[in-house]
Write an enzyme that holds these catalytic residues in place. Structure first.
Site, PDB file in Angstrom:
ATOM      1  N   CYS A 147       0.548  -1.328  -0.037  1.00  0.00           N
ATOM      2  CA  CYS A 147      -0.233  -0.150  -0.021  1.00  0.00           C
ATOM      3  C   CYS A 147       0.380   1.542   0.083  1.00  0.00           C
ATOM      4  O   CYS A 147       2.112   1.494   0.775  1.00  0.00           O
ATOM      5  CB  CYS A 147      -0.675   0.393   1.462  1.00  0.00           C
ATOM      6  SG  CYS A 147      -1.903  -1.345   0.999  1.00  0.00           S
ATOM      7  N   ARG A 203       3.404  -0.020  -4.766  1.00  0.00           N
ATOM      8  CA  ARG A 203       4.038  -0.653  -3.744  1.00  0.00           C
ATOM      9  C   ARG A 203       2.245  -1.692  -3.302  1.00  0.00           C
ATOM     10  O   ARG A 203       2.279  -2.298  -2.341  1.00  0.00           O
ATOM     11  CB  ARG A 203       3.353   0.113  -2.602  1.00  0.00           C
ATOM     12  CG  ARG A 203       4.737   1.205  -3.046  1.00  0.00           C
ATOM     13  CD  ARG A 203       4.634   2.169  -1.755  1.00  0.00           C
ATOM     14  NE  ARG A 203       4.489   1.390  -0.430  1.00  0.00           N
ATOM     15  CZ  ARG A 203       5.658   1.476   0.739  1.00  0.00           C
ATOM     16  NH1 ARG A 203       6.658   1.387   0.718  1.00  0.00           N
ATOM     17  NH2 ARG A 203       5.296   0.805   1.631  1.00  0.00           N
ATOM     18  N   TRP A 221      -2.978  -2.571  -1.623  1.00  0.00           N
ATOM     19  CA  TRP A 221      -2.166  -4.477  -1.663  1.00  0.00           C
ATOM     20  C   TRP A 221      -3.162  -4.904  -0.641  1.00  0.00           C
ATOM     21  O   TRP A 221      -3.095  -4.568   0.829  1.00  0.00           O
ATOM     22  CB  TRP A 221      -1.122  -4.117  -1.429  1.00  0.00           C
ATOM     23  CG  TRP A 221      -0.049  -5.207  -2.119  1.00  0.00           C
ATOM     24  CD1 TRP A 221       0.008  -5.647  -3.234  1.00  0.00           C
ATOM     25  CD2 TRP A 221      -0.134  -6.709  -0.710  1.00  0.00           C
ATOM     26  NE1 TRP A 221       0.377  -7.303  -3.584  1.00  0.00           N
ATOM     27  CE2 TRP A 221       0.235  -8.151  -2.217  1.00  0.00           C
ATOM     28  CE3 TRP A 221      -0.247  -6.946   0.416  1.00  0.00           C
ATOM     29  CZ2 TRP A 221       0.716  -9.494  -0.836  1.00  0.00           C
ATOM     30  CZ3 TRP A 221      -0.222  -8.002   0.850  1.00  0.00           C
ATOM     31  CH2 TRP A 221       0.270  -9.196   0.044  1.00  0.00           C
ATOM     32  N   ASN A 266      -1.089   1.951   5.664  1.00  0.00           N
ATOM     33  CA  ASN A 266      -0.815   0.783   5.290  1.00  0.00           C
ATOM     34  C   ASN A 266      -0.077   0.265   6.312  1.00  0.00           C
ATOM     35  O   ASN A 266       0.336   1.115   7.681  1.00  0.00           O
ATOM     36  CB  ASN A 266       0.470   1.523   4.231  1.00  0.00           C
ATOM     37  CG  ASN A 266       1.784   1.477   4.116  1.00  0.00           C
ATOM     38  OD1 ASN A 266       1.458  -0.503   3.823  1.00  0.00           O
ATOM     39  ND2 ASN A 266       2.446   1.134   4.122  1.00  0.00           N
ATOM     40  N   GLY A 267       0.098  -1.245   6.494  1.00  0.00           N
ATOM     41  CA  GLY A 267       0.413  -1.869   7.408  1.00  0.00           C
ATOM     42  C   GLY A 267      -1.258  -2.875   7.587  1.00  0.00           C
ATOM     43  O   GLY A 267      -1.992  -3.500   7.057  1.00  0.00           O
ATOM     44  N   GLU A 276       8.429 -14.833 -11.346  1.00  0.00           N
ATOM     45  CA  GLU A 276       7.687 -13.519 -10.850  1.00  0.00           C
ATOM     46  C   GLU A 276       6.972 -12.838 -11.614  1.00  0.00           C
ATOM     47  O   GLU A 276       5.999 -12.321 -11.063  1.00  0.00           O
ATOM     48  CB  GLU A 276       8.651 -12.950  -9.917  1.00  0.00           C
ATOM     49  CG  GLU A 276       9.863 -12.251 -10.371  1.00  0.00           C
ATOM     50  CD  GLU A 276      10.299 -11.118  -8.907  1.00  0.00           C
ATOM     51  OE1 GLU A 276       9.639 -10.725  -7.774  1.00  0.00           O
ATOM     52  OE2 GLU A 276      11.309 -10.996  -8.753  1.00  0.00           O
ATOM     53  N   HIS A 281      17.870 -37.055  -6.987  1.00  0.00           N
ATOM     54  CA  HIS A 281      16.608 -37.686  -5.940  1.00  0.00           C
ATOM     55  C   HIS A 281      15.491 -36.993  -5.731  1.00  0.00           C
ATOM     56  O   HIS A 281      14.856 -36.746  -4.639  1.00  0.00           O
ATOM     57  CB  HIS A 281      17.610 -36.292  -4.892  1.00  0.00           C
ATOM     58  CG  HIS A 281      19.145 -36.949  -4.274  1.00  0.00           C
ATOM     59  ND1 HIS A 281      19.291 -38.222  -4.249  1.00  0.00           N
ATOM     60  CD2 HIS A 281      20.507 -36.298  -4.683  1.00  0.00           C
ATOM     61  CE1 HIS A 281      20.519 -38.257  -3.489  1.00  0.00           C
ATOM     62  NE2 HIS A 281      21.205 -37.237  -4.895  1.00  0.00           N
ATOM     63  N   LYS A 298       6.052  -3.544  -3.880  1.00  0.00           N
ATOM     64  CA  LYS A 298       7.980  -3.730  -3.749  1.00  0.00           C
ATOM     65  C   LYS A 298       7.637  -4.178  -2.532  1.00  0.00           C
ATOM     66  O   LYS A 298       9.656  -4.468  -2.374  1.00  0.00           O
ATOM     67  CB  LYS A 298       7.742  -2.650  -4.129  1.00  0.00           C
ATOM     68  CG  LYS A 298       9.249  -2.481  -4.857  1.00  0.00           C
ATOM     69  CD  LYS A 298      10.139  -2.759  -5.811  1.00  0.00           C
ATOM     70  CE  LYS A 298      11.647  -2.681  -5.935  1.00  0.00           C
ATOM     71  NZ  LYS A 298      11.987  -3.773  -6.339  1.00  0.00           N
TER      72      LYS A 298
HETATM   73  C1  F6R Z   1      12.304 -10.031  -6.083  1.00  0.00           C
HETATM   74  C2  F6R Z   1      11.997  -9.682  -5.015  1.00  0.00           C
HETATM   75  C3  F6R Z   1      11.331 -10.073  -3.797  1.00  0.00           C
HETATM   76  C4  F6R Z   1      12.575  -8.930  -2.550  1.00  0.00           C
HETATM   77  C5  F6R Z   1      12.393  -8.909  -1.290  1.00  0.00           C
HETATM   78  C6  F6R Z   1      12.667  -8.674  -0.154  1.00  0.00           C
HETATM   79  O1  F6R Z   1      12.481  -9.505  -7.242  1.00  0.00           O
HETATM   80  O2  F6R Z   1      12.003  -7.971  -5.495  1.00  0.00           O
HETATM   81  O3  F6R Z   1      12.060 -11.118  -2.903  1.00  0.00           O
HETATM   82  O4  F6R Z   1      14.246  -9.037  -2.457  1.00  0.00           O
HETATM   83  O5  F6R Z   1      10.356  -8.879  -0.954  1.00  0.00           O
HETATM   84  O6  F6R Z   1      12.805  -7.219  -0.473  1.00  0.00           O
HETATM   85  P1  F6R Z   1      13.753  -6.313   0.083  1.00  0.00           P
HETATM   86  O7  F6R Z   1      15.041  -5.995   0.003  1.00  0.00           O
HETATM   87  O8  F6R Z   1      13.152  -4.527   0.323  1.00  0.00           O
HETATM   88  O9  F6R Z   1      13.829  -6.435   1.992  1.00  0.00           O
END
Ligand code: F6R
Length: 611
Positions: free
Chosen positions: A2, A27, A75, A101-102, A491, A507, A606
């Protein structure tokens, strides 16, 4: 997760709010809304779907007059994406209007309490509970908005960044946060609020970071801060160094491609910050030779791609600096009561510096009395502020949800830690140190060269646009690279992919190989080249279509693989910085060929500020 924005000033608020939300759409993007106030009148407009829907509904903001407002891009956490669940939420009579947000963990309990006091709820969100809780305390104690927010803060458990407007206080916005990001920007003709820097960068670089459980009051001419007791507090203003242009697409079709191209600079800038007179110098992170010399164990904790950097870090640090390294997913670390030995350090890696699990892991390490080092990209973020030592990466703002340049800058950070620790412990000679530094310095240009070959990858990748599955195999560091390549692919292209330590295939997983299944063998490590080649031959004989990713000179692989991608030669430790580039490009081109939203893949956000 968010994005929230706010503006109060001389200009019309709605277009500014929409502009800010556009910058925060990474976000969350399942619904959006805004509330703008003109005199007594508060207009709330919400729309399900992308921000464009809200822009259409408000004629790009022109249809909503007023100079004071808040906005939100969502989000979903509590309640499906829908107009009713979209923010802002209001208390009856619009006494309190808010965006959030949260996650409010005890929202059920608070909801019950408010229901008992006659409140009605229209949405399934925890946000509506927060807004009505503030309304409840505002009316109960007949105090100021600051008092009401502080009463609510004491009752709320979880994480939040809240922006609120009160009917009785025209031209004022109130903000509070705990464990969710929020910055406030000031200009001569207005005050701005946002979850992240790009939301306000167009207007100002002068910002304040709101601390946990502090409250801010924004008016057109100033911003005032208060602590939980309601006492006014002074805060230091900071200047954001990022320029607005670096948060724009700059002629590229997508942020991801732009950010892939920015990797030479991200790597160079990060190297420049910590390479001094031919040595890795971590004094900017307050890590001197004495501290490094005494570290007997390192714990690297992170999520997603940052965790994959940690996997590379384990191989590099253990081998180069002779220090045992454990790597953990932050979401596991925080709940497994880790046994951390003395004379160790916990390294948290995070682009955003706001990832909830990583932040919790950091706090756990601190509680256990172990020094912490944060490798973080966003200056002033929660993880950066809480850690004992901070090593910033210099990737600049990363907008695309799938990380590229921040990952590359993080790789450099762990390489530099390995180098600094190896030198401090005197486990490498001066000559070897000089060779390693030279190899690091060559990386930006080498990355540039790998990117130059992108068309060939586009041609190859487009043939696999309808693939169901793909497998990445490799050993040692190559396995860690495969993990990141696989994540990049799945992703953003939604093609199922998995990374396997090449020796593990037999395995179980090898039964998934069918005629034509794409298997990508990563073979940058000379010592393991032949071993991985044998594993590739095994899958080939079961029908796999083979791509090999290896260093220049290993031309014999063309006898085994159907398609080969070569990267320039470097020290084996640093091969991930080059090998990841074609894998990022593959993910990008697959997503493009499948007509997907490269920068905003479904269900993702993000900054993952919920656990
Ligand atoms: C994948 C990606 C995520 C972040 C993860 C950690 O492309 O961007 O897997 O690496 O959410 O985010 P940060 O680095 O902001 O803690």
């Amino acid at each position: 997760m968010c994005g929230i924005v706010g503006y109060v000033g001389q200009k019309q608020a709605a277009p500014i709010l929409l502009h800010g939300l556009g910058k925060l759409e990474y976000r969350g993007y399942d619904s959006a809304g805004l509330a703008v106030r003109e005199g007594e009148e508060i207009t709330v407009v919400k729309a399900k779907g992308r921000l464009a829907e809200l822009s259409n509904k408000t004629a790009d903001g022109q249809a909503v007059p007023g100079n004071c407002g808040i906005g939100h891009t969502r989000w979903a956490t509590h309640g499906e994406p829908s107009e009713i669940n979209a923010h802002p939420h209001v208390s009856d009579g619009n006494f309190v209007v808010g965006v959030h947000n949260g996650i409010i963990e005890n929202y059920q309990e608070l909801r019950e309490k408010l229901l008992n006091h006659g409140y009605k709820f229209y949405s399934q969100t925890d946000t509506e509970v927060a807004v009505k809780l503030v309304d409840y305390y505002y009316k109960k104690y007949l105090g100021t908005p600051i008092d009401a927010i502080n009463h609510a803060q004491v009752r709320i458990r979880g994480s939040y960044a809240l922006a609120l407007m009160f009917k009785d206080y025209p031209n004022e916005i109130y903000a509070a946060r705990k464990d969710s990001p929020m910055i406030i920007g000031t200009t001569e003709d207005g005050s701005f609020l946002g979850s992240d820097v790009p939301a306000i960068l167009n207007y100002t670089r002068n910002v304040y970071y709101v601390g946990d459980m502090e409250v801010a009051r924004l008016t057109a001419s100033d911003v005032t801060f208060f602590n939980l007791d309601g006492d006014q507090i002074e805060k230091e203003q900071k200047v954001i160094e990022w320029d607005a242009e670096s948060a724009e697409k700059g002629g590229f079709e997508h942020f991801m491609m732009k950010e892939i191209h920015e990797q030479p600079k991200a790597v160079q800038d990060t190297l420049s910050a910590y390479l001094k007179d031919g040595h890795a110098d971590l004094s900017a992170a307050e890590l001197d030779t004495e501290i490094l010399k005494n570290i007997e164990r390192m714990y690297i904790v992170a999520c997603g791609s940052a965790y994959h950097v940690g996997m590379v870090g384990k191989y590099v640090i253990e081998s180069m600096a002779d220090i045992p390294v454990e790597v953990d997913l932050a979401s596991e670390f925080r709940y497994r009561d880790p046994k951390l030995v003395k004379n160790s350090i916990v390294i948290i890696i995070s682009q955003s510096g706001e990832t909830a699990d990583s932040l919790a892991a950091l706090r756990l390490a601190k509680k256990k009395g172990i020094p912490t080092l944060a490798i973080v990209n966003v200056v002033g973020s929660s993880i950066a502020r809480d850690a004992d030592h901070v090593m910033y990466t210099y990737a600049g703002p990363e907008i695309s949800v799938a990380t590229t340049k921040a990952y590359s800058a993080q790789l450099i950070a762990v390489d530099l830690i390995a180098l600094a620790a190896a030198a401090a412990k005197e486990v490498i000679s001066d000559e070897r140190e000089a060779e390693l530094v030279k190899a690091l310095q060559a990386l930006p240009e080498q990355i540039e060269k790998v990117i130059e070959n992108k068309e060939r990858l586009q041609w190859f990748t487009s043939k696999f646009a309808n693939e169901k599955d793909a497998f990445f195999i490799g050993r040692g560091i190559d396995y860690a690279i495969g993990l990141e390549g696989s994540l990049k692919m799945k992703e953003i292209s939604y093609i199922h992919s998995e990374a396997y330590a090449a020796g593990e295939l037999k395995h179980g997983t090898i039964s998934l190989i069918e005629e034509g299944t794409l298997v990508i063998g990563i073979m940058t490590q000379d010592a393991l080249f032949e071993k991985t080649r044998s594993n590739m031959v095994e899958v080939k004989s079961r029908g796999a279509y083979l791509m090999a990713l290896t260093e220049n000179g290993h031309y014999s692989i063309e006898d085994t693989a159907d398609f080969v991608v070569y990267i320039p030669k470097t020290e084996p430790y640093f091969a991930p910085s080059l090998a990841v580039i074609p894998l990022q490009l593959m993910g990008y081109y697959l997503s493009l060929a499948r007509g997907l939203d490269v920068d905003k893949p479904r269900n993702l956000a993000k900054s993952v500020t919920v656990e």
